[in-house]
Design an enzyme around this catalytic site. Structure first.
Site, PDB file in Angstrom:
ATOM      1  N   SER A   1      45.761  37.798  52.669  1.00 50.15           N
ATOM      2  CA  SER A   1      46.444  39.011  52.214  1.00 50.15           C
ATOM      3  C   SER A   1      46.425  40.020  53.346  1.00 50.15           C
ATOM      4  O   SER A   1      45.530  39.985  54.204  1.00 50.15           O
ATOM      5  CB  SER A   1      45.725  39.606  51.005  1.00 50.15           C
ATOM      6  OG  SER A   1      46.228  40.891  50.677  1.00 50.15           O
TER       7      SER A   1
ATOM      8  N   TYR B   1      38.283  42.549  45.920  1.00 51.90           N
ATOM      9  CA  TYR B   1      39.396  41.736  46.413  1.00 51.90           C
ATOM     10  C   TYR B   1      39.520  41.854  47.931  1.00 51.90           C
ATOM     11  O   TYR B   1      39.638  40.849  48.646  1.00 51.90           O
ATOM     12  CB  TYR B   1      40.687  42.195  45.745  1.00 51.90           C
ATOM     13  CG  TYR B   1      41.921  41.421  46.147  1.00 51.90           C
ATOM     14  CD1 TYR B   1      42.190  40.172  45.594  1.00 51.90           C
ATOM     15  CD2 TYR B   1      42.814  41.945  47.068  1.00 51.90           C
ATOM     16  CE1 TYR B   1      43.327  39.460  45.965  1.00 51.90           C
ATOM     17  CE2 TYR B   1      43.954  41.249  47.444  1.00 51.90           C
ATOM     18  CZ  TYR B   1      44.207  40.006  46.883  1.00 51.90           C
ATOM     19  OH  TYR B   1      45.323  39.310  47.255  1.00 51.90           O
TER      20      TYR B   1
END
Length: 259
Positions: free
Chosen positions: A150, A164
């Site tokens: 990501s 996350y």
């Protein structure tokens, strides 16, 4: 094989395992890989969604097989790759895509929520890579692994998703270490780092961080990406056209990381 796959270097007949392959980026990627002529093993926790993804690919003339797998379970991960080899004889490529969000400010996170993000996004990734690297080495070397990380694994963007972010930073580190350790065997390990992509996860982030609305103000193109755009980069990384690309994290983000 599609014209696009030919332009990137043939991937025809290669066997690829896609984790988290029943929805979102994983499902679009499994379909794109099959369209390019790859033989696809779809791994996911949901029997119904996984079987549906398999049927969808087969209805279009592609080759796919679903295996139920929870990437946090070492026994299930081992079984996934054993079944892939049993069915196709080898594994040439892997797209480690399974992931979960990790919402909540660090001071407010429950330990189990922090642990869940790392169990899937980091430990689950490592469990899959461990099987992939062992298998590719035993096959005589060669192979391509792509991890779905990501932009959050490179740059801290929003507050409130600390677990996350941390888990994706760790996923980037695992990618680079694996590339270094196995490069001489001809095994390439790279990552894609998506920015905002049309998905249920993006929609769910609306309340916490503003979702697509906020992202459009941060992206130079002002556009939200599609799952297929991520799949196309992974497909290139599987092909001979990217043979000298190793240990890289490639942003698929409309230019966000350049800002």
């Amino acid at each position: 094989m599609s014209e696009g796959a030919d332009a990137r270097g043939s991937v025809d007949e290669k066997v690829v395992v896609v984790t988290g392959g029943s929805a979102g980026i994983g499902r679009a990627s499994a379909a794109a890989f099959a369209e390019a002529g790859m033989r696809v093993i779809i791994a996911a926790r949901s029997e119904d969604c996984g079987a549906e993804a398999e049927r969808e690919i087969r209805s279009r003339g592609g080759e796919a097989h679903f295996v139920r797998c929870d990437v946090t379970r070492p026994d299930q991960v081992h079984d996934l790759f054993a079944r892939a080899v049993e069915r196709y004889g080898r594994v040439d490529c892997a797209f480690n895509n399974a992931g979960v969000p990790g919402d909540g400010r660090l001071a407010d996170l429950a330990p189990e929520d922090f642990d869940r993000a790392f169990a899937v996004n980091t430990r689950g990734l490592w469990l899959c890579m461990r099987e992939e690297l062992r298998l590719m080495s035993a096959q005589g070397g060669g192979g391509s692994i792509v991890n779905n990380t990501s932009v959050h694994g490179i740059r801290t963007v929003f507050p409130g998703i600390g677990a996350y972010v941390a888990s994706k930073h760790a996923a980037v580190a695992l990618t680079r270490v694996a590339a270094m350790e196995h490069g001489r065997e001809g095994i390439r390990v790279n990552a894609v780092a998506p920015g905002p992509i049309e998905s249920d996860m993006l929609a769910a982030s609306e309340a916490a961080v503003g979702g697509a609305t906020t992202w459009r103000g941060l992206i130079p193109s002002g556009e939200i990406g599609t799952p297929r755009e991520v799949a196309d980069v992974a497909l290139w990384l599987f092909s001979a056209s990217s043979s000298y690309v190793n240990g890289q994290v490639i942003g698929v983000d409309g230019g966000f990381l350049a800002t």
